[in-house]
Design a protein around this motif. Structure first.
Motif, PDB file in Angstrom:
ATOM      1  N   ALA A  12       2.224  -5.007   3.190  1.00 35.79           N
ATOM      2  CA  ALA A  12       1.294  -5.798   4.013  1.00 35.79           C
ATOM      3  C   ALA A  12       1.590  -7.288   3.877  1.00 35.79           C
ATOM      4  CB  ALA A  12      -0.143  -5.495   3.615  1.00 35.79           C
ATOM      5  N   SER A  51      -5.220 -10.752   7.044  1.00 39.55           N
ATOM      6  CA  SER A  51      -6.459 -10.365   6.356  1.00 39.55           C
ATOM      7  C   SER A  51      -6.172  -9.906   4.935  1.00 39.55           C
ATOM      8  CB  SER A  51      -7.167  -9.238   7.107  1.00 39.55           C
ATOM      9  OG  SER A  51      -7.454  -9.667   8.400  1.00 39.55           O
ATOM     10  N   THR A  52      -5.080  -9.197   4.751  1.00 37.28           N
ATOM     11  CA  THR A  52      -4.716  -8.754   3.397  1.00 37.28           C
ATOM     12  C   THR A  52      -4.479  -9.966   2.506  1.00 37.28           C
ATOM     13  OG1 THR A  52      -3.681  -6.815   4.386  1.00 37.28           O
ATOM     14  CG2 THR A  52      -3.108  -7.302   2.106  1.00 37.28           C
ATOM     15  N   ARG A 105       8.665   1.491   5.261  1.00 43.99           N
ATOM     16  CA  ARG A 105       7.767   2.374   6.014  1.00 43.99           C
ATOM     17  C   ARG A 105       8.329   3.786   6.086  1.00 43.99           C
ATOM     18  NH1 ARG A 105       5.313  -0.821  10.548  1.00 43.99           N
ATOM     19  NH2 ARG A 105       3.812  -1.373   8.949  1.00 43.99           N
ATOM     20  N   LEU A 147       0.348 -12.446  14.542  1.00 41.68           N
ATOM     21  CA  LEU A 147      -0.121 -11.373  15.409  1.00 41.68           C
ATOM     22  C   LEU A 147      -0.831 -10.308  14.578  1.00 41.68           C
ATOM     23  CD1 LEU A 147       2.952 -10.922  17.781  1.00 41.68           C
ATOM     24  CD2 LEU A 147       0.856 -12.253  18.157  1.00 41.68           C
ATOM     25  N   SER A 148      -1.497  -9.394  15.277  1.00 40.66           N
ATOM     26  CA  SER A 148      -2.194  -8.301  14.606  1.00 40.66           C
ATOM     27  C   SER A 148      -1.211  -7.525  13.724  1.00 40.66           C
ATOM     28  CB  SER A 148      -2.785  -7.397  15.683  1.00 40.66           C
ATOM     29  OG  SER A 148      -3.515  -6.395  15.077  1.00 40.66           O
ATOM     30  N   PHE A 179       0.865  -1.183   0.000  1.00 45.86           N
ATOM     31  CA  PHE A 179       0.000   0.000   0.000  1.00 45.86           C
ATOM     32  C   PHE A 179       0.902   1.233   0.000  1.00 45.86           C
ATOM     33  CE2 PHE A 179      -2.575  -3.213   2.242  1.00 45.86           C
ATOM     34  CZ  PHE A 179      -3.721  -3.185   1.460  1.00 45.86           C
ATOM     35  N   GLU A 187     -10.806 -15.098  11.221  1.00 42.57           N
ATOM     36  CA  GLU A 187     -10.974 -14.983  12.685  1.00 42.57           C
ATOM     37  C   GLU A 187     -12.402 -15.359  13.076  1.00 42.57           C
ATOM     38  OE1 GLU A 187      -8.639 -14.102  14.938  1.00 42.57           O
ATOM     39  OE2 GLU A 187      -7.135 -12.885  13.908  1.00 42.57           O
ATOM     40  N   ARG A 213       9.915  -4.574   6.013  1.00 41.99           N
ATOM     41  CA  ARG A 213       8.821  -3.612   6.178  1.00 41.99           C
ATOM     42  C   ARG A 213       9.289  -2.253   6.671  1.00 41.99           C
ATOM     43  NH1 ARG A 213       3.616  -5.845   9.378  1.00 41.99           N
ATOM     44  NH2 ARG A 213       2.414  -6.477   7.553  1.00 41.99           N
ATOM     45  N   SER A 223       0.214  -8.623  10.996  1.00 38.73           N
ATOM     46  CA  SER A 223       1.201  -9.450  10.284  1.00 38.73           C
ATOM     47  C   SER A 223       0.826  -9.667   8.819  1.00 38.73           C
ATOM     48  CB  SER A 223       1.392 -10.794  11.001  1.00 38.73           C
ATOM     49  OG  SER A 223       0.162 -11.480  11.103  1.00 38.73           O
ATOM     50  N   GLY A 224      -0.418  -9.342   8.428  1.00 35.62           N
ATOM     51  CA  GLY A 224      -0.777  -9.414   7.003  1.00 35.62           C
ATOM     52  C   GLY A 224      -1.810 -10.479   6.668  1.00 35.62           C
ATOM     53  N   THR A 265       3.541   0.767   2.870  1.00 39.14           N
ATOM     54  CA  THR A 265       3.310  -0.373   3.774  1.00 39.14           C
ATOM     55  C   THR A 265       3.372  -1.678   2.987  1.00 39.14           C
ATOM     56  OG1 THR A 265       1.853   0.946   5.141  1.00 39.14           O
ATOM     57  CG2 THR A 265       1.732  -1.430   5.446  1.00 39.14           C
TER      58      THR A 265
HETATM   59  N1  LIG Z   1      -5.892  -0.399   2.924  1.00 39.79           N
HETATM   60  C1  LIG Z   1      -4.729  -0.280   3.575  1.00 39.79           C
HETATM   61  N2  LIG Z   1      -3.955   0.792   3.419  1.00 39.79           N
HETATM   62  C2  LIG Z   1      -2.764   0.917   4.054  1.00 39.79           C
HETATM   63  N3  LIG Z   1      -2.267  -0.022   4.890  1.00 39.79           N
HETATM   64  C3  LIG Z   1      -3.004  -1.132   5.088  1.00 39.79           C
HETATM   65  C4  LIG Z   1      -4.273  -1.320   4.458  1.00 39.79           C
HETATM   66  N4  LIG Z   1      -4.763  -2.543   4.850  1.00 39.79           N
HETATM   67  C5  LIG Z   1      -3.847  -3.050   5.698  1.00 39.79           C
HETATM   68  N5  LIG Z   1      -2.805  -2.219   5.841  1.00 39.79           N
HETATM   69  C6  LIG Z   1      -1.607  -2.454   6.662  1.00 39.79           C
HETATM   70  O1  LIG Z   1      -1.057  -3.709   6.275  1.00 39.79           O
HETATM   71  C7  LIG Z   1      -0.554  -4.401   7.398  1.00 39.79           C
HETATM   72  C8  LIG Z   1      -1.205  -5.765   7.495  1.00 39.79           C
HETATM   73  O2  LIG Z   1      -2.577  -5.579   7.840  1.00 39.79           O
HETATM   74  P1  LIG Z   1      -3.607  -6.791   7.972  1.00 39.79           P
HETATM   75  O3  LIG Z   1      -4.922  -6.199   8.341  1.00 39.79           O
HETATM   76  O4  LIG Z   1      -3.531  -7.628   6.772  1.00 39.79           O
HETATM   77  O5  LIG Z   1      -2.990  -7.592   9.201  1.00 39.79           O
HETATM   78  P2  LIG Z   1      -3.679  -8.705  10.112  1.00 39.79           P
HETATM   79  O6  LIG Z   1      -2.619  -9.685  10.436  1.00 39.79           O
HETATM   80  O7  LIG Z   1      -4.904  -9.212   9.438  1.00 39.79           O
HETATM   81  O8  LIG Z   1      -4.070  -7.883  11.391  1.00 39.79           O
HETATM   82  P3  LIG Z   1      -5.361  -8.037  12.347  1.00 39.79           P
HETATM   83  O9  LIG Z   1      -5.220  -9.384  13.012  1.00 39.79           O
HETATM   84  O10 LIG Z   1      -5.228  -6.900  13.309  1.00 39.79           O
HETATM   85  O11 LIG Z   1      -6.563  -7.938  11.461  1.00 39.79           O
HETATM   86  C9  LIG Z   1      -0.806  -3.512   8.606  1.00 39.79           C
HETATM   87  O12 LIG Z   1       0.369  -2.774   8.863  1.00 39.79           O
HETATM   88  C10 LIG Z   1      -1.915  -2.594   8.141  1.00 39.79           C
HETATM   89  O13 LIG Z   1      -1.860  -1.360   8.793  1.00 39.79           O
END
Ligand SMILES: Nc1ncnc2c1ncn2[C@@H]1O[C@H](COP(=O)(O)OP(=O)(O)OP(=O)(O)O)[C@@H](O)[C@H]1O
Length: 404
Positions: free
Chosen positions: A88, A113-114, A81, A107-108, A60, A235, A77, A110-111, A86
């Motif tokens: 992801a 959901s992306t 940054r 962990l939260s 991103f 989740e 990363r 870590s990427g 970012t």
């Molecule tokens: N649309 C976006 N624009 C900019 N950064 C993003 C976007 N979506 C996610 N990120 C960033 O990408 C990284 C991974 O995010 P992601 O939500 O995939 O992690 P996650 O492991 O699913 O976290 P969580 O468990 O908190 O949902 C994070 O640093 C987040 O801030």
């Protein structure tokens, strides 16, 4: 690089198919098989994975292609940054076989959901490919992608995403309504899915009349009703109380025995990952740092980061006889007629067998061959953190020397 082939090979013995074609050859005129085959680089014909992530990146922010090049060259990363970019997901590759539960744990941030949103085409990868049954989802147009998402892929979210003003039955039938299935048929299929999820009798209730666990069952029923091959679960059980969460995990495992869906399950909970996952990918800062079975992760953590995760895991709940046995002893039959274990015998049951037999436990495969043995001391060793093999002792008979 894999090459999707077609159903023509399903009708022939694999060896014959291999002789008839060369690596890289495709048959675009033949209809795509439900389970496609591919030629591996060494010329073998293999059944393709149902889902494949191939060097996926999601960046991103600014100058994304340049960022991917830097990441490929080893940048992390933090370096990106500083430039307002970012990373992801960084270079994620894995395959999920038909009928497998593949867990992505981290962990939260870590990427996870992306990564999941790239798998169903909601997010376009900055680089890399997603293949589903050999079809490159990243190359599909919007209309085709919507069609694949509606018919082949179902999502189950953490916060149930139920419509408050629709009945439980209508909520479960929602995916079918999107597909344009006629009312009578979608209600029949939704009712069947609710029954599978233990909600028979609740069809006419409203979502707010249900407990959190029951609402999540409706979410699961909605995903199952569409008959999609691929279930993406983000989740899905994290908002539930621990006991209900465990109950849902059990229910998913029971359903999976008969439904054999291909499931990608996202969680930040390693115990949940270990219970559910046939394979587990551990993510850190956008990268997959280990991809293996629960036993691989427990017994052979890839690095200190993964090792720090597993400290609190109850090993006896994860390990099986196959993971702890000594494979240097094998034979065509068990060593005696005492009770034996199989490679999938859970650790606790193995301990019970070990207590009943007067010597090491023989581990026997489906064909009755001895594939390993488990001495009692090895069992005890595996419960600790260190290696399970004995170390030499200067008093091998174990006698304690008396001191004057
Ligand atoms: N649309 C976006 N624009 C900019 N950064 C993003 C976007 N979506 C996610 N990120 C960033 O990408 C990284 C991974 O995010 P992601 O939500 O995939 O992690 P996650 O492991 O699913 O976290 P969580 O468990 O908190 O949902 C994070 O640093 C987040 O801030």
């Amino acid at each position: 690089m894999v090459t999707p082939l077609t159903c023509v090979f399903a009708l022939r013995p694999l060896g014959q198919a291999r002789r008839r074609i060369g690596a890289g050859h495709t048959f675009p005129h033949v209809r795509q098989a439900a389970v496609p085959f591919f030629l591996s680089p060494d010329g073998e014909v293999r059944v393709s994975a149902r889902l494949e992530a191939d060097h996926l990146f999601k960046v991103f922010g600014r100058r994304q292609d340049e960022a991917v090049e830097r990441l490929r060259a080893g940048a992390d990363r933090e370096e990106l940054r500083a430039d307002g970019t970012t990373a992801a997901v960084i270079d994620a590759s894995f395959t999920v076989d038909p009928g497998q539960i593949f867990v992505v744990m981290g962990l939260s941030g870590s990427g996870k959901s992306t990564l999941l949103r790239m798998l169903n085409g909601l997010l376009e990868p900055t680089a890399g490919h997603v293949r589903f049954d050999g079809r490159d989802l990243t190359a599909l147009g919007d209309r085709e992608l919507r069609e694949v998402r509606a018919r082949k892929i179902s999502m189950v979210f953490q916060h149930f995403a139920l419509f408050p003003h629709r009945s439980v039955l209508d909520n479960a039938a929602y995916g079918l309504a999107v597909q344009g299935v006629p009312r009578a048929e979608r209600e029949k299929r939704a009712a069947r899915a609710l029954e599978l999820c233990g909600l028979a009798g609740w069809e006419t209730s409203w979502p707010d009349e249900l407990s959190g666990g029951m609402q999540q069952r409706v979410g699961l029923a909605r995903a199952l009703a569409t008959d999609a091959d691929l279930l993406l679960m983000d989740e899905s059980f994290s908002a539930l109380d621990p006991l209900i969460r465990r109950d849902m995990q059990d229910q998913l495992l029971t359903l999976q025995k008969t439904l054999k869906k291909t499931i990608v399950f996202i969680t930040h909970d390693l115990n949940e990952a270990m219970r559910l996952g046939d394979r587990i990918a551990v993510m850190r800062d956008g990268r997959i740092v280990q991809n293996g079975t629960a036993e691989d992760i427990l017994l052979r953590p890839a690095d200190d980061y993964v090792a720090s995760f597993i400290q609190d895991v109850d090993r006896s709940r994860v390990l099986t006889a196959g993971a702890v046995m000594d494979t240097s002893v094998t034979a065509d039959a068990p060593l005696c007629r005492c009770e034996t274990a199989s490679p999938t015998t859970p650790f606790a049951e193995l301990c019970a067998i070990s207590a009943r037999v007067p010597h090491r436990v023989s581990v026997v495969d489906g064909a009755g061959r001895l594939v390993g043995v488990v001495p009692q001391q090895r069992l005890v060793g595996f419960l600790g953190d260190g290696p399970a093999d004995p170390v030499p002792c200067d008093a091998p008979d174990g006698k304690v020397a008396a001191h004057a």
